[in-house]
Design a protein around this motif. Sequence first.
Motif, PDB file in Angstrom:
ATOM      1  N   VAL A   2      11.096  -2.189 -16.335  1.00 59.73           N
ATOM      2  CA  VAL A   2      11.115  -2.819 -15.003  1.00 59.73           C
ATOM      3  C   VAL A   2       9.778  -2.667 -14.266  1.00 59.73           C
ATOM      4  O   VAL A   2       9.284  -3.609 -13.680  1.00 59.73           O
ATOM      5  N   TYR A   3       9.188  -1.464 -14.334  1.00 60.21           N
ATOM      6  CA  TYR A   3       7.987  -1.205 -13.540  1.00 60.21           C
ATOM      7  C   TYR A   3       6.688  -1.315 -14.327  1.00 60.21           C
ATOM      8  O   TYR A   3       5.628  -0.983 -13.820  1.00 60.21           O
ATOM      9  N   THR A   4       6.758  -1.757 -15.593  1.00 59.94           N
ATOM     10  CA  THR A   4       5.513  -1.911 -16.359  1.00 59.94           C
ATOM     11  C   THR A   4       5.328  -3.342 -16.851  1.00 59.94           C
ATOM     12  O   THR A   4       4.358  -3.645 -17.534  1.00 59.94           O
ATOM     13  N   VAL A   5       6.265  -4.225 -16.486  1.00 54.61           N
ATOM     14  CA  VAL A   5       6.267  -5.579 -17.032  1.00 54.61           C
ATOM     15  C   VAL A   5       4.990  -6.347 -16.656  1.00 54.61           C
ATOM     16  O   VAL A   5       4.569  -7.245 -17.374  1.00 54.61           O
ATOM     17  N   HIS A   6       4.350  -5.942 -15.567  1.00 57.46           N
ATOM     18  CA  HIS A   6       3.126  -6.627 -15.115  1.00 57.46           C
ATOM     19  C   HIS A   6       1.876  -6.045 -15.768  1.00 57.46           C
ATOM     20  O   HIS A   6       0.782  -6.557 -15.574  1.00 57.46           O
ATOM     21  N   GLN A   7       2.015  -4.938 -16.510  1.00 53.60           N
ATOM     22  CA  GLN A   7       0.834  -4.288 -17.083  1.00 53.60           C
ATOM     23  C   GLN A   7       0.324  -5.030 -18.320  1.00 53.60           C
ATOM     24  O   GLN A   7       1.059  -5.798 -18.940  1.00 53.60           O
ATOM     25  N   GLN A   8      -0.940  -4.778 -18.673  1.00 51.98           N
ATOM     26  CA  GLN A   8      -1.540  -5.344 -19.879  1.00 51.98           C
ATOM     27  C   GLN A   8      -1.559  -4.256 -20.953  1.00 51.98           C
ATOM     28  O   GLN A   8      -1.783  -3.093 -20.645  1.00 51.98           O
ATOM     29  N   TYR A  41       9.988  -0.119  -4.532  1.00 53.87           N
ATOM     30  CA  TYR A  41       9.899   1.092  -5.359  1.00 53.87           C
ATOM     31  C   TYR A  41       8.700   1.015  -6.312  1.00 53.87           C
ATOM     32  O   TYR A  41       8.048   2.019  -6.589  1.00 53.87           O
ATOM     33  N   GLY A  42       8.416  -0.191  -6.788  1.00 53.85           N
ATOM     34  CA  GLY A  42       7.234  -0.391  -7.647  1.00 53.85           C
ATOM     35  C   GLY A  42       5.970   0.073  -6.948  1.00 53.85           C
ATOM     36  O   GLY A  42       5.099   0.689  -7.571  1.00 53.85           O
ATOM     37  N   LYS A  43       5.877  -0.202  -5.637  1.00 56.26           N
ATOM     38  CA  LYS A  43       4.699   0.258  -4.868  1.00 56.26           C
ATOM     39  C   LYS A  43       4.764   1.759  -4.622  1.00 56.26           C
ATOM     40  O   LYS A  43       3.756   2.459  -4.712  1.00 56.26           O
ATOM     41  N   LEU A  44       5.964   2.251  -4.305  1.00 56.99           N
ATOM     42  CA  LEU A  44       6.107   3.676  -3.990  1.00 56.99           C
ATOM     43  C   LEU A  44       5.822   4.562  -5.203  1.00 56.99           C
ATOM     44  O   LEU A  44       5.495   5.737  -5.058  1.00 56.99           O
ATOM     45  N   LEU A  45       5.946   3.992  -6.410  1.00 55.44           N
ATOM     46  CA  LEU A  45       5.688   4.776  -7.630  1.00 55.44           C
ATOM     47  C   LEU A  45       4.227   5.220  -7.733  1.00 55.44           C
ATOM     48  O   LEU A  45       3.911   6.135  -8.496  1.00 55.44           O
ATOM     49  N   ASP A  46       3.345   4.584  -6.947  1.00 54.65           N
ATOM     50  CA  ASP A  46       1.949   5.035  -6.933  1.00 54.65           C
ATOM     51  C   ASP A  46       1.839   6.447  -6.379  1.00 54.65           C
ATOM     52  O   ASP A  46       0.882   7.157  -6.648  1.00 54.65           O
ATOM     53  N   VAL A  47       2.829   6.838  -5.577  1.00 53.98           N
ATOM     54  CA  VAL A  47       2.844   8.191  -5.024  1.00 53.98           C
ATOM     55  C   VAL A  47       3.689   9.056  -5.956  1.00 53.98           C
ATOM     56  O   VAL A  47       4.878   8.813  -6.145  1.00 53.98           O
ATOM     57  N   THR A  48       3.048  10.073  -6.534  1.00 50.88           N
ATOM     58  CA  THR A  48       3.748  10.927  -7.492  1.00 50.88           C
ATOM     59  C   THR A  48       4.489  12.039  -6.763  1.00 50.88           C
ATOM     60  O   THR A  48       3.958  12.625  -5.830  1.00 50.88           O
ATOM     61  N   GLY A  49       5.715  12.302  -7.199  1.00 51.53           N
ATOM     62  CA  GLY A  49       6.512  13.376  -6.599  1.00 51.53           C
ATOM     63  C   GLY A  49       7.478  12.804  -5.573  1.00 51.53           C
ATOM     64  O   GLY A  49       7.089  12.000  -4.712  1.00 51.53           O
ATOM     65  N   GLY A  50       8.743  13.196  -5.672  1.00 54.63           N
ATOM     66  CA  GLY A  50       9.787  12.640  -4.820  1.00 54.63           C
ATOM     67  C   GLY A  50       9.607  12.928  -3.333  1.00 54.63           C
ATOM     68  O   GLY A  50       9.747  12.041  -2.485  1.00 54.63           O
ATOM     69  N   LYS A  51       9.296  14.192  -3.015  1.00 54.53           N
ATOM     70  CA  LYS A  51       9.126  14.556  -1.596  1.00 54.53           C
ATOM     71  C   LYS A  51       7.920  13.819  -1.005  1.00 54.53           C
ATOM     72  O   LYS A  51       7.980  13.301   0.114  1.00 54.53           O
ATOM     73  N   GLU A  52       6.857  13.751  -1.786  1.00 51.42           N
ATOM     74  CA  GLU A  52       5.647  13.055  -1.340  1.00 51.42           C
ATOM     75  C   GLU A  52       5.940  11.565  -1.128  1.00 51.42           C
ATOM     76  O   GLU A  52       5.413  10.931  -0.222  1.00 51.42           O
ATOM     77  N   ARG A  53       6.816  11.027  -1.978  1.00 50.22           N
ATOM     78  CA  ARG A  53       7.159   9.604  -1.902  1.00 50.22           C
ATOM     79  C   ARG A  53       7.951   9.307  -0.620  1.00 50.22           C
ATOM     80  O   ARG A  53       7.708   8.320   0.061  1.00 50.22           O
ATOM     81  N   ASN A  77      16.769   1.213   2.265  1.00 49.02           N
ATOM     82  CA  ASN A  77      17.057   0.753   0.909  1.00 49.02           C
ATOM     83  C   ASN A  77      15.752   0.496   0.171  1.00 49.02           C
ATOM     84  O   ASN A  77      14.940  -0.304   0.615  1.00 49.02           O
ATOM     85  N   TRP A  78      15.562   1.200  -0.934  1.00 44.64           N
ATOM     86  CA  TRP A  78      14.369   0.983  -1.755  1.00 44.64           C
ATOM     87  C   TRP A  78      14.729  -0.015  -2.852  1.00 44.64           C
ATOM     88  O   TRP A  78      15.388   0.339  -3.842  1.00 44.64           O
ATOM     89  N   ASP A  79      14.299  -1.271  -2.671  1.00 44.45           N
ATOM     90  CA  ASP A  79      14.551  -2.273  -3.715  1.00 44.45           C
ATOM     91  C   ASP A  79      13.448  -2.190  -4.780  1.00 44.45           C
ATOM     92  O   ASP A  79      12.495  -1.419  -4.642  1.00 44.45           O
ATOM     93  N   GLN A  80      13.577  -2.977  -5.823  1.00 43.09           N
ATOM     94  CA  GLN A  80      12.616  -2.862  -6.939  1.00 43.09           C
ATOM     95  C   GLN A  80      11.166  -3.131  -6.535  1.00 43.09           C
ATOM     96  O   GLN A  80      10.281  -2.363  -6.914  1.00 43.09           O
ATOM     97  N   PRO A  81      10.880  -4.212  -5.771  1.00 45.76           N
ATOM     98  CA  PRO A  81       9.473  -4.446  -5.407  1.00 45.76           C
ATOM     99  C   PRO A  81       8.882  -3.293  -4.596  1.00 45.76           C
ATOM    100  O   PRO A  81       7.749  -2.860  -4.841  1.00 45.76           O
TER     101      PRO A  81
END
Length: 255
Positions: free
Chosen positions: A207-213, A42-54, A36-40
Amino acid sequence: MLKALIFDVDGTLSETEETHRSAFNQAFDELELGWNWDQPLYGKLLDVTGGKERIRHYLEAYSPRRIPEIPASEPQLADWIAALHARKTTIYNAMIDTGAAGLRPGVEALLRHAHNAGIRLAIATTTSLPNVESLIRSTLGMHGLELFETIAAGDMVKAKKPAPDVYLLALDRLGLRPEQCLALEDSVNGLKSAQAAQLPVVVTTSVYTVHQQFPGAATTVPDFAAMAGSAADTPVAGQAILASLKSLHAENASF
Ligand SMILES: [Mg+2]
């Protein structure tokens, strides 16, 4: 004078990453992987681009439960990942086609009111054109695309965001100067792209940019509905959001 609004798509019109995440989880469930990929996460996994690579990165870096069906070595493992990803893509497309992705709060009210008020609407996105079109059709109906005068999509320009190319293309097609427009974005890459095209920018965090400046943004808000104040749940929400955007534009478009 504000003449046009230029919208980013992923994270701005719709929380598409959340749709991707639930499609991944549904594909995992179908194979009974117990992942199960929860939000926290998935937020880290988004650093890896591309679904298969992820998926591969998750297997290698997180040592999740491995059922016997997961091949231990290449090239079978690569094939297994590709098949899992293909299933995820099918699920994702079905979610988009049935409107399950949804638009973010206030988006539809703003789009419809602005269009009726004579504000020109455009899109500047890194997503491919067919993906944008199916999202718009499924959320705004078969005439939804008619709201937008032009769609500048990722595959039409050489350099993707944060390069300004896709915004410059939208401006060129609109025949407008940057100070006549306002860009709507959810991420720091999108903000940089619009700023590089000299556009004033309003940020609605996702959801995944709320921490950005977001340095230099005209304003940063949780979503468009938040700009409607007490009108958020009423039919005049679109009018209230557009009024806010017009005054932010007036304050920030003096380049
Ligand atoms: Mg975005």
